[in-house]
Write an enzyme that holds these catalytic residues in place. Structure first.
Site, PDB file in Angstrom:
ATOM      1  N   ASP A 205      -9.036  -1.650  -7.046  1.00 19.76           N
ATOM      2  CA  ASP A 205      -8.071  -1.137  -6.194  1.00 19.76           C
ATOM      3  C   ASP A 205      -9.063  -0.315  -5.002  1.00 19.76           C
ATOM      4  O   ASP A 205      -8.427   0.768  -5.939  1.00 19.76           O
ATOM      5  CB  ASP A 205      -6.717  -1.092  -5.811  1.00 19.76           C
ATOM      6  CG  ASP A 205      -6.361  -1.349  -4.251  1.00 19.76           C
ATOM      7  OD1 ASP A 205      -6.849   0.224  -4.180  1.00 19.76           O
ATOM      8  OD2 ASP A 205      -5.304  -1.940  -4.062  1.00 19.76           O
TER       9      ASP A 205
ATOM     10  N   HIS B 169      -8.128  -4.484  -1.408  1.00 15.09           N
ATOM     11  CA  HIS B 169      -6.769  -4.088  -1.028  1.00 15.09           C
ATOM     12  C   HIS B 169      -6.039  -5.278   0.063  1.00 15.09           C
ATOM     13  O   HIS B 169      -5.700  -4.459   1.060  1.00 15.09           O
ATOM     14  CB  HIS B 169      -6.986  -2.371  -0.617  1.00 15.09           C
ATOM     15  CG  HIS B 169      -5.373  -1.935  -0.491  1.00 15.09           C
ATOM     16  ND1 HIS B 169      -4.979  -0.964  -1.480  1.00 15.09           N
ATOM     17  CD2 HIS B 169      -5.798  -1.489   0.884  1.00 15.09           C
ATOM     18  CE1 HIS B 169      -4.351  -0.566  -1.294  1.00 15.09           C
ATOM     19  NE2 HIS B 169      -4.347  -0.669   0.592  1.00 15.09           N
TER      20      HIS B 169
ATOM     21  N   SER C  84       1.151  -0.952  -0.190  1.00 13.99           N
ATOM     22  CA  SER C  84      -0.455  -0.095   0.176  1.00 13.99           C
ATOM     23  C   SER C  84       1.016   1.080   0.044  1.00 13.99           C
ATOM     24  O   SER C  84       1.549   1.709  -0.667  1.00 13.99           O
ATOM     25  CB  SER C  84      -0.977   0.058   1.474  1.00 13.99           C
ATOM     26  OG  SER C  84      -1.630   0.981   1.226  1.00 13.99           O
TER      27      SER C  84
END
Length: 225
Positions: free
Chosen positions: A172, A204, A118
């Site tokens: 995402d 995600h 991330s």
């Protein structure tokens, strides 16, 4: 506008310097390779050590770095870069410092993998693209290069065929696939060996296919003569 790059002669000092570093795996004096782990927004260095359990490999030393207040930079990774300073510069310096410490301990950069998830994947890929050389591998899980605009001419040098793995969902909520595609193009331009996988409807998160791909890269390094 030229991109910030770490200068060993004049280190950048910002919010993420002097933060906790969590270590795991083999002792650094006995390890054949190392991995630097970079967490996502709101997470922690300690939480990244779950990857060490997933990879289940011997002879690897893990280092997970910590962002101040658990966030490397305040806004979206697609905001103008100046709106996310000094966090970006400080985070890039943090990765560089860990590579330097590993080098000083006898682990060469071509035996060091950088892995981020991330926000950490954004920082990791940005670091490698701004500081191209031969790494053990670059792993960007649900992330991509940082900024509202990406100018390919700003990324110069050679990755010397470093394996780069980019994994992300096609939907995402934080990372548009177009940015992952562009990140792939930039790494190919600077001589990386890129594998990109887009997973339909994943969300995600990280899946077992991505974990297995990293395991394969780890084994390639450990088994190299």
């Amino acid at each position: 506008m030229s991109l910030f790059r770490v200068d060993p002669e004049t280190p950048f000092s910002g919010p993420h310097q002097n933060q906790q570093v969590v270590t795991g795996g083999s002792n650094i004096d006995e390890a054949k390779m190392a991995m630097i782990l970079t967490h996502g927004r709101g997470a922690s260095a300690q939480s990244m050590m779950m990857f060490a359990d997933e990879f289940d490999a011997d002879d690897i030393h893990y280092r997970a770095i910590q962002a101040k207040r658990h966030t490397w930079y305040p806004r979206s990774f697609m905001a103008p870069k100046e709106m996310n300073q000094p966090g970006i510069k400080s985070g890039l310096q943090g990765i560089h410092d860990q590579i330097s410490e590993l080098n000083e301990s006898g682990i060469s950069t071509d035996k060091i993998m950088l892995l981020g998830f991330s926000q950490g994947a954004c920082l990791t890929t940005e670091f490698a693209a701004r500081h191209p050389q031969r790494y053990g591998g670059i792993i960007g899980l649900s992330g991509g290069l940082i900024g509202d605009e990406i100018h390919p001419q700003n990324y110069k040098g050679s990755m010397e065929q470093t394996p780069v793995f980019l994994g992300c969902s096609d939907r995402d909520p934080h990372i548009p696939q177009e940015r992952v595609d562009l990140t792939e193009e930039i790494f190919q331009k600077i001589g990386a060996d890129v594998t990109k996988k887009i997973y339909v409807g994943m969300g995600h998160t990280v899946n077992q296919d991505e974990i297995q791909h990293v395991r394969n890269l780890i084994n390639r390094i450990l088994n190299a003569e």
